[in-house]
Write an enzyme that holds these catalytic residues in place. Sequence first.
Site, mmCIF file in Angstrom:
data_model
loop_
_atom_site.group_PDB
_atom_site.id
_atom_site.type_symbol
_atom_site.label_atom_id
_atom_site.label_comp_id
_atom_site.label_asym_id
_atom_site.label_seq_id
_atom_site.Cartn_x
_atom_site.Cartn_y
_atom_site.Cartn_z
ATOM 1 N N GLY A 1 -2.695 -4.698 6.831
ATOM 2 C CA GLY A 1 -3.750 -5.585 7.293
ATOM 3 C C GLY A 1 -3.352 -6.309 8.566
ATOM 4 O O GLY A 1 -2.158 -6.543 8.826
ATOM 5 N N THR B 1 3.893 0.144 4.775
ATOM 6 C CA THR B 1 3.312 1.397 4.300
ATOM 7 C C THR B 1 3.114 2.388 5.445
ATOM 8 O O THR B 1 2.669 2.025 6.533
ATOM 9 C CB THR B 1 1.967 1.126 3.618
ATOM 10 O OG1 THR B 1 2.172 0.242 2.526
ATOM 11 C CG2 THR B 1 1.333 2.410 3.125
ATOM 12 N N GLU C 1 0.605 -2.811 -2.614
ATOM 13 C CA GLU C 1 1.795 -3.515 -3.117
ATOM 14 C C GLU C 1 2.377 -2.822 -4.335
ATOM 15 O O GLU C 1 2.925 -3.462 -5.229
ATOM 16 C CB GLU C 1 1.475 -4.984 -3.435
ATOM 17 C CG GLU C 1 0.852 -5.745 -2.297
ATOM 18 C CD GLU C 1 1.580 -5.561 -0.987
ATOM 19 O OE1 GLU C 1 2.822 -5.508 -0.997
ATOM 20 O OE2 GLU C 1 0.920 -5.440 0.057
#
Length: 683
Positions: free
Chosen positions: A199, A160, A442
């Site tokens: 993350g 992303t 996602e």
Amino acid sequence: SKCFNVRYTLLTLPTSSDLKRAMAKELKIERDRSNVDVQELTHIWDGGELVTKTRREMEDIVFSDPTFSNDDKYFLSTEEAFVRGMEKSVRYVEVSRELDLMDDPLKRPLFKRAINAELPIELNEVMFIPALEGQASDEQLKKWLGPAKRHEIIGAYAQTEMGHGTFIRGLETTATYDPTTREFVLNSPTLTSLKWWPGSLGHTATHAVVVARLITKGTDYGIHQFFVPLRSLKDHRPLPGIKAGDIGTKFGYFGADNGFLRLDHVRIPRENMLMRYAKVDVDGTYIKPAHERISYATMIMIRAYLVFFSADLLSRAVTIATRYSVVRRQTPSKPDGLETQILDYVTHQYKLLPEIANSYALKMASRFMMELYVQSKGQINEGDLSSLPVLHATSSGLKAFSTEMACRGIEVCRLACGGMGYSLASGLPYIYVTAVPSQTYEGDNTVLYLQTARYLHKVYSQRQAQSELPADVAYLASDYPRHRTCAARSPYQLFDAHIQLEAYRQRAVRTVSKAYYIMGLAVTKGMDQSDAWNATSVEWVRAAKAHCHLSVLQMFIKAVQTLNMSPNNQHIFKALCDLFALHGIVENGREFRQDGYMSSEQLDMTQTQIYDLLTIIRKEAVPLVDAFDHRDELLCSVLGRYDGDVYNHLYQWALKCPRNKSEVHPSYDLHLKKLLKPTTSKL
């Protein structure tokens, strides 16, 4: 910091023992009068007795280790939560090594689930390792997989970007091949090309699988994946050309390490491109994969997992709300009588009991989704990509449907607890902020519904026979019988699984055909395909939701018909499935009435049958949520305590608040004193 090791002693309160016994008594009555086998339902929920046994073993290990304690998790600052998460991460790895859990496909995820905290290293296992396993060549796996599993390196999955998320083809990060040095040069050419949100990326990961546009011999071949070192293994400092950090405070996930990454002409060896499928030769020649979407496998795996994740979180929320609704009393139903348990109000049952049914429905769907993924993954690994379109469409739709249903249901549960649901002590705000980002990470849910819709559009336009289509879309076949009206003539017939499924199929096929017709009409009037798709996208989302709703109902009904259980459990499980089906009809009544398929009288019958189901399920509500087997240490909720001693522990919880360490807060001397001291009031 010393504050990380603070443990508070629960105080004995000036409440009567009679009152405390009364609070616990409410739940005991519910359990004593039950006719269901809770243990059997727990095995069904978990997927078997072995899974239940293993899960409880892992929970015993976690809950007996003080490092994993969550006693003060709601009182930590964001920075303290991150440091605590890092401490738990290290302990997680230590215990996993001691007990040899790392390669155990059952124990390791159950162990991590029991920890119930954001671990900054989590993406190493959740996405980094699966990306390597799915996309790296055998030679690359020998080099990188072992160190990653042993946590000698810690990985992130950097896809992303600040300017692009769900639209993967729009990513801007580039990986340009330099044949003179046999290296790829990775670069963030614009501000919006910075990796943003992954993350483990900010201050934890030493490496990342970076998704970037592959450019070789002047041609852009679209997105591919690259193994990129980020930080020194000696002192953890960012390597040359790497700028990484935390993206700042979020709505939740305070212990997670969501970060940004800027790449300034970072060079990596040619061999660091993940080359199981696509390849670049030494001279820069590009060898394309057999299927352009093969690199999406990692994301599909996460989407499949999110269906399970949604069921788990919704079941925790409804456990808390149900138990509290039995303990909580509000307003006597009769003058001078005892105040009524709020779960005995039908309006409250109408809120909560469908969420119990939804939890079981999503759990059954999650099992189907994981089975489909494992089966399809095996075929893909053997070079058979025929299942990929179905897998992509199903995982996209069920991810969107399940996360949307769970987040909506968790908020229903929070509101069902009244003002107490707003307190972190309830555990519900934490569950909500844990669940809610799943609607956008996602893959944004609206976009995912539209991806499922494109599959439905393609199937419907081909006008194939039922025998030529996958079972989940056979209702779109040209020879599938269309019924003008619902077959239910009496209320009891609405409990017939065939009638329920046929109603949902007719709803789905009508929404698909309507969207297809409106889109075709727009094209005949001169609109191009892409504009026509956009103009009818609301209709296509509605069609995708109807398809997903049908799919989940099919999975629930199949579970009811095939799972072995006692007669009493069979009866209540069927009631839950019926409630899921009929509640969905009433909540989407307009679509079931479309073209006169269901009449107003039939919808009224459906509503009446729902009330009957609420009466049946109300009697077993507490045992049904007990069957989820969420221990108090996992729920982290005062309201959802198994023993029902809510009010005593709610007061104790308030006394633990750091602000209550002194009777006079420091802010008095700093500020409030200035306001009050000049006043010489005689009050």
